[in-house]
Design a protein around this motif. Sequence first.
Motif, PDB file in Angstrom:
ATOM      1  N   LYS A 137      41.055  34.372  35.052  1.00 26.57           N
ATOM      2  CA  LYS A 137      42.028  34.429  36.135  1.00 26.57           C
ATOM      3  C   LYS A 137      41.345  34.332  37.491  1.00 26.57           C
ATOM      4  O   LYS A 137      41.829  33.641  38.391  1.00 26.57           O
ATOM      5  CB  LYS A 137      42.829  35.735  36.052  1.00 26.57           C
ATOM      6  CG  LYS A 137      43.777  35.817  34.868  1.00 26.57           C
ATOM      7  CD  LYS A 137      44.483  37.168  34.857  1.00 26.57           C
ATOM      8  CE  LYS A 137      45.390  37.306  33.637  1.00 26.57           C
ATOM      9  NZ  LYS A 137      46.035  38.644  33.602  1.00 26.57           N
ATOM     10  N   TYR A 138      40.226  35.023  37.621  1.00 27.23           N
ATOM     11  CA  TYR A 138      39.522  35.008  38.906  1.00 27.23           C
ATOM     12  C   TYR A 138      39.003  33.612  39.225  1.00 27.23           C
ATOM     13  O   TYR A 138      39.155  33.127  40.353  1.00 27.23           O
ATOM     14  CB  TYR A 138      38.370  36.008  38.866  1.00 27.23           C
ATOM     15  CG  TYR A 138      37.473  35.945  40.085  1.00 27.23           C
ATOM     16  CD1 TYR A 138      37.887  36.495  41.297  1.00 27.23           C
ATOM     17  CD2 TYR A 138      36.225  35.330  40.025  1.00 27.23           C
ATOM     18  CE1 TYR A 138      37.079  36.430  42.411  1.00 27.23           C
ATOM     19  CE2 TYR A 138      35.409  35.266  41.136  1.00 27.23           C
ATOM     20  CZ  TYR A 138      35.838  35.812  42.326  1.00 27.23           C
ATOM     21  OH  TYR A 138      35.037  35.738  43.428  1.00 27.23           O
ATOM     22  N   LEU A 139      38.421  32.944  38.245  1.00 25.15           N
ATOM     23  CA  LEU A 139      37.873  31.610  38.489  1.00 25.15           C
ATOM     24  C   LEU A 139      38.979  30.600  38.756  1.00 25.15           C
ATOM     25  O   LEU A 139      38.837  29.723  39.620  1.00 25.15           O
ATOM     26  CB  LEU A 139      37.038  31.160  37.291  1.00 25.15           C
ATOM     27  CG  LEU A 139      35.735  31.925  37.059  1.00 25.15           C
ATOM     28  CD1 LEU A 139      35.003  31.367  35.847  1.00 25.15           C
ATOM     29  CD2 LEU A 139      34.843  31.863  38.287  1.00 25.15           C
ATOM     30  N   SER A 140      40.085  30.688  38.058  1.00 30.31           N
ATOM     31  CA  SER A 140      41.175  29.741  38.280  1.00 30.31           C
ATOM     32  C   SER A 140      41.848  29.965  39.621  1.00 30.31           C
ATOM     33  O   SER A 140      42.297  29.029  40.272  1.00 30.31           O
ATOM     34  CB  SER A 140      42.215  29.864  37.162  1.00 30.31           C
ATOM     35  OG  SER A 140      42.790  31.164  37.153  1.00 30.31           O
ATOM     36  N   ARG A 141      41.872  31.211  40.064  1.00 26.65           N
ATOM     37  CA  ARG A 141      42.506  31.503  41.347  1.00 26.65           C
ATOM     38  C   ARG A 141      41.645  31.066  42.517  1.00 26.65           C
ATOM     39  O   ARG A 141      42.137  30.567  43.522  1.00 26.65           O
ATOM     40  CB  ARG A 141      42.775  33.011  41.458  1.00 26.65           C
ATOM     41  CG  ARG A 141      43.573  33.414  42.686  1.00 26.65           C
ATOM     42  CD  ARG A 141      43.596  34.904  42.846  1.00 26.65           C
ATOM     43  NE  ARG A 141      42.260  35.422  43.068  1.00 26.65           N
ATOM     44  CZ  ARG A 141      41.985  36.715  43.233  1.00 26.65           C
ATOM     45  NH1 ARG A 141      42.957  37.600  43.145  1.00 26.65           N
ATOM     46  NH2 ARG A 141      40.753  37.119  43.445  1.00 26.65           N
ATOM     47  N   ASP A 142      40.317  31.239  42.374  1.00 27.65           N
ATOM     48  CA  ASP A 142      39.402  30.949  43.479  1.00 27.65           C
ATOM     49  C   ASP A 142      38.632  29.650  43.272  1.00 27.65           C
ATOM     50  O   ASP A 142      37.580  29.469  43.861  1.00 27.65           O
ATOM     51  CB  ASP A 142      38.411  32.107  43.661  1.00 27.65           C
ATOM     52  CG  ASP A 142      39.107  33.379  44.114  1.00 27.65           C
ATOM     53  OD1 ASP A 142      38.529  34.445  43.889  1.00 27.65           O
ATOM     54  OD2 ASP A 142      40.204  33.284  44.670  1.00 27.65           O
ATOM     55  N   VAL A 143      39.127  28.759  42.439  1.00 26.07           N
ATOM     56  CA  VAL A 143      38.382  27.544  42.158  1.00 26.07           C
ATOM     57  C   VAL A 143      38.234  26.679  43.399  1.00 26.07           C
ATOM     58  O   VAL A 143      37.191  26.067  43.629  1.00 26.07           O
ATOM     59  CB  VAL A 143      39.055  26.763  41.011  1.00 26.07           C
ATOM     60  CG1 VAL A 143      40.454  26.298  41.402  1.00 26.07           C
ATOM     61  CG2 VAL A 143      38.202  25.572  40.603  1.00 26.07           C
ATOM     62  N   SER A 144      39.272  26.624  44.232  1.00 23.16           N
ATOM     63  CA  SER A 144      39.173  25.800  45.437  1.00 23.16           C
ATOM     64  C   SER A 144      38.127  26.353  46.394  1.00 23.16           C
ATOM     65  O   SER A 144      37.342  25.616  46.991  1.00 23.16           O
ATOM     66  CB  SER A 144      40.527  25.730  46.135  1.00 23.16           C
ATOM     67  OG  SER A 144      40.970  27.034  46.474  1.00 23.16           O
TER      68      SER A 144
END
Length: 233
Positions: A137-144
């Motif tokens: 979840k953290y990586l998908s949320r902050d991928v940009s």
Amino acid sequence: VGFYALLGMGAMMGASLQAPLAALTAIMELTYNPGIIMPGMLVIVVAQLTASEVFKKQSLFITMLRSNGLDLTIDPVLQVLRSVGVISVLERKFRHFPPEISLSMAKQFLASGSEWIIINNENGIASVLMPSTELAKYLSRDVSEITVEQQADDNTINLLDIPAKRFSLTPLSFQANLMQAHEYLSAGAEALFVVFREDKINENTHIYGIITKQTIEEAYIPKALASKGLGNK
């Protein structure tokens, strides 16, 4: 004098052992006199009710068992939990990591299919448990944000700082059963990691698996249904 001494002995036996019939039988056998039945019943019943109802004391045998960590409570849930060893229901899909890992290492971990992250402290001892879904979840949320900053391997993630659900870990011996694991979790432990000896933990300790409250629930329900003959329904 001997008559009153025997009555006192019967009262003491009935109250401490919570066994009135055994106490009454004992004083009858010692006196061989049926005349002691009525006064014996009187003092034994009064002594037992005083101990059990007024002072809330249980049998001496049950008290000794509980002081040694044993409990004979008749409960179908607890009976099922006692019959299952923790080694048979462990969560084994986990990996160890220090608090800080690289972005590439995090992506490799998620691709491996492991379900849990064990975060070691500064001494290399397992201390915190985190579901892999929280990292995803953290990586998908902050991928940009990550792609804008840098995609290099030295881009690190602190597993203890990111917003995520984490559980403190408590050691448990692999010889324990689910009842003991349940007692640990009920006493305040958030999650358990199973080792050979819980009193000797270091950075080289082998961890057999993870136990959570959900693990116990998932292990109990099928066995409870099977014990009621509902396993195939």
